[in-house]
Motif scaffolding. Structure first.
Motif, mmCIF file in Angstrom:
data_model
loop_
_atom_site.group_PDB
_atom_site.id
_atom_site.type_symbol
_atom_site.label_atom_id
_atom_site.label_comp_id
_atom_site.label_asym_id
_atom_site.label_seq_id
_atom_site.Cartn_x
_atom_site.Cartn_y
_atom_site.Cartn_z
ATOM 1 N N ARG A 101 104.241 37.275 18.884
ATOM 2 C CA ARG A 101 104.706 36.823 20.199
ATOM 3 C C ARG A 101 103.588 36.878 21.237
ATOM 4 N N GLU A 102 102.791 37.892 21.141
ATOM 5 C CA GLU A 102 101.655 38.016 22.051
ATOM 6 C C GLU A 102 100.697 36.844 21.889
ATOM 7 N N ASP A 103 100.540 36.385 20.644
ATOM 8 C CA ASP A 103 99.628 35.275 20.356
ATOM 9 C C ASP A 103 100.300 33.909 20.445
ATOM 10 N N ASP A 104 101.597 33.889 20.747
ATOM 11 C CA ASP A 104 102.337 32.624 20.783
ATOM 12 C C ASP A 104 102.188 31.880 19.456
ATOM 13 N N HIS A 105 102.406 32.600 18.372
ATOM 14 C CA HIS A 105 102.166 32.053 17.039
ATOM 15 C C HIS A 105 103.165 30.936 16.712
ATOM 16 N N PRO A 106 102.723 29.895 16.032
ATOM 17 C CA PRO A 106 103.622 28.773 15.717
ATOM 18 C C PRO A 106 104.818 29.158 14.839
ATOM 19 N N SER A 107 104.760 30.296 14.168
ATOM 20 C CA SER A 107 105.898 30.707 13.346
ATOM 21 C C SER A 107 107.140 30.962 14.181
ATOM 22 N N LEU A 108 106.990 31.050 15.514
ATOM 23 C CA LEU A 108 108.132 31.237 16.400
ATOM 24 C C LEU A 108 108.918 29.949 16.584
ATOM 25 N N ILE A 109 108.380 28.833 16.157
ATOM 26 C CA ILE A 109 109.074 27.551 16.282
ATOM 27 C C ILE A 109 110.165 27.473 15.222
#
Length: 580
Positions: free
Chosen positions: A230-238
């Motif tokens: 979440r800190e890195d705004d990782h694409p896996s959050l999509i």
């Protein structure tokens, strides 16, 4: 993984964990070397699994003793010098069964569930040993075989002879072992072990990242890794993005969710794997999640209407329609248990009636299944146009399993399936809306329809874990009435939202038209177009006849709005939370 006298001591769990996630090995090594603190992680479900595993092992050992074999248990849980020495003494003495034998060679060590004597000469004498492992999984996984290979390798060092076979004792198998030939897997084991050791010895090893894996569900580092993503705004959050798509976007300079959302459309490149359309959908999903995050409010949009998808999959509403939710636990007994049958329908006066039936035994499960099928068949005679609504494919699959398990109501289930009675609302939702969520589960969608729980989610989860733990351990008598009431309230009696999207400005008509975007924020639901308070019956009546699927959609909303004793709606009346 432990650091002892400057040397990293490794175990089977370290090897299996490395294959599941390289980042896990990096974190565990940092703990062993004192660079990180070991995370405090307590998962009650994992504790239940450990207890069930211990019970399974004890039962198997007792089975061996009852068969006339001599058994010796090595005390403790670690691979200490004393435990290893005790194990070697038992082996040298020719003990028939050694429980929790401690083995070590070099930096590798571990505790084997069972060492079983076989009459094959070794350095010990006229006998040697083979490894047996008790596992709860009905199907043996690759990690289990790798673990057995390590124990067999350690056993070879201890007795001077490689064991021929390795065994897994699965539950509900009458203790009949699954047999694996050590030589068949030894080459792969040696390669995996060597690569793991090389990764530990490599000084300039490439950095690892906590990419989501299947191991995350049981990992003690879950919270730390989730925070990092979440800190890195990782694409896996999509929502619904795949690893292949993440890598493809990264190759084109979009390595965060925000950068994917900001990509120009149409793309200036074509993906190497997958269709352009699938990447368009991921980009749009990223866009709405980023927009909602920046605006500080939830957001959703209606998708373009396509024949055969989304709302177009909804049949005409019928007063006989049934909304079904089954609660089950796959770890209860040999085949799992559907312990709660819940279904909602309308009575002769148009009022919603909920039926919830506990099934805490095989006999009760069969009766509940038969009663539901009989209820559907009787209602089908009165309402030939009825359908059974469910969220995700679990319910039809469970009914087919129950039909086969008990050999009853086969013709009825076959008729329901052939007639297309079952309507998967998850499929409808996934092709009807785009929402600012990381997954399209019921729980993630709750805020969009103003859902209010009678029982707070942490309390409900705690009660459900306690309930399932007692069922899994065969201790039904310990389930209190308070726990039952909490589980029932959490899964079946949720308060409906009284606020639904206003429909002013909704364009529904020709084949190429589509609804405008709706946006939900705060505890209420509003629209980005001019609003009026329009009743659902009035809205439905105002729709053109060509939009029957939209009328059906809004009629189901109307049913949900009337209900006070049923389980939620998104955007259709729904009964339980389940696992979705």
């Amino acid at each position: 993984m432990q650091l002892v006298a400057g040397e990293l001591r490794l175990s089977a769990s370290d090897l299996v964990g490395h294959l599941s996630c390289h980042h896990l090995s990096v974190l565990d090594r940092a703990v062993a070397e004192g660079q990180l603190a070991k995370p405090s992680h307590w998962d009650p479900q994992l504790e239940v699994l450990r207890e069930r595993g211990a019970v399974h092992e004890r039962n198997f050992v007792q089975h061996l003793i009852d068969s006339g074999l001599e058994a010796a248990r090595i005390d403790g849980v670690d691979v200490s010098d004393a435990a290893v020495a005790a194990t070697l003494r038992s082996m040298a003495a020719g003990t028939e069964v050694i429980v929790q034998g401690a083995l070590r060679h070099g930096r590798w060590g571990g505790r084997a569930d069972i060492l079983r004597r076989v009459e094959k000469p070794s350095n010990l004498g006229a006998w040697s040993y083979e490894v047996l492992d008790t596992k709860l999984a009905r199907e043996t996984k690759a990690g289990t075989v790798l673990q057995l290979c390590l124990y067999s390798d350690l056993l070879q060092q201890a007795q001077g002879l490689a064991p021929d076979q390795m065994y897994v004792i699965a539950p509900w198998s009458d203790f009949m072992p699954q047999t694996f030939r050590f030589a068949d897997y030894a080459a792969y084991y040696r390669q995996a072990k060597r690569r793991f050791e090389q990764s530990l010895e490599q000084e300039d090893a490439p950095a690892t990242y906590p990419d989501p894996t299947a191991h995350c569900d049981i990992c003690r580092w879950y919270d730390a890794c989730d925070h990092k993503r979440r800190e890195d705004d990782h694409p896996s959050l999509i929502a619904s993005v795949t690893k292949v798509q993440i890598n493809e976007f990264a190759q084109h300079g979009a390595a965060t969710m925000a950068s994917i959302a900001a990509l120009p459309h149409p793309f200036s490149w074509r993906p190497e794997r997958g269709s352009v359309g699938s990447y368009d959908r991921v980009r749009e999903q990223a866009r709405i999640q980023v927009e909602a995050r920046e605006a500080g409010m939830r957001k959703f949009e209606m998708l373009e209407i396509e024949p055969g998808f989304g709302l177009a999959r909804l049949p005409e509403p019928s007063p006989g329609d049934i909304f079904l939710d089954l609660e089950g636990d796959p770890f209860i007994g040999e085949h799992g248990l559907e312990y709660l049958f819940g279904y909602l329908s309308s009575d002769d006066h148009g009022e919603n009636v909920y039926r919830g039936e506990w099934a805490l035994s095989r006999a009760e499960e069969r009766r509940a299944f038969e009663r539901f099928v009989d209820f559907v068949m009787a209602r089908w005679e009165i309402h030939p146009d009825l359908h059974i609504y469910h969220y995700a494919p679990y319910e039809p699959a469970a009914l087919k399993r129950l039909m086969g398990r008990y050999g009853t109501r086969e013709d009825e289930i076959d008729r329901m399936l052939r007639a297309g009675l079952f309507v998967d609302l998850y499929s409808v939702v996934r092709h009807a809306i785009r929402a600012s969520v990381e997954s399209y589960s019921i729980k993630r969608l709750e805020p969009f329809y103003g859902f209010v729980r009678q029982v707070p989610l942490p309390e409900a989860n705690s009660a459900l874990t306690n309930f399932q733990a007692n069922l899994e351990l065969g201790d039904v008598a310990s389930i209190s009435e308070v726990t039952r009431a909490t589980v029932r309230a959490a899964t079946m009696k949720m308060t409906a939202s009284r606020r639904l999207p206003s429909a002013h400005g909704l364009r529904i008509g020709g084949q190429n038209s589509s609804p405008r975007a709706w946006m939900s924020h705060g505890p209420q639901v509003g629209m980005t177009v001019p609003r009026t308070r329009t009743s659902l019956p009035g809205l439905r009546a105002s729709l053109p006849l060509s939009s029957n699927f939209c009328k059906a959609f809004l009629t189901i909303l109307q049913i949900a709005r009337r209900s006070r004793r049923r389980a939620g709606c998104w955007p259709i009346c729904w009964i339980g939370t389940g696992g979705n």
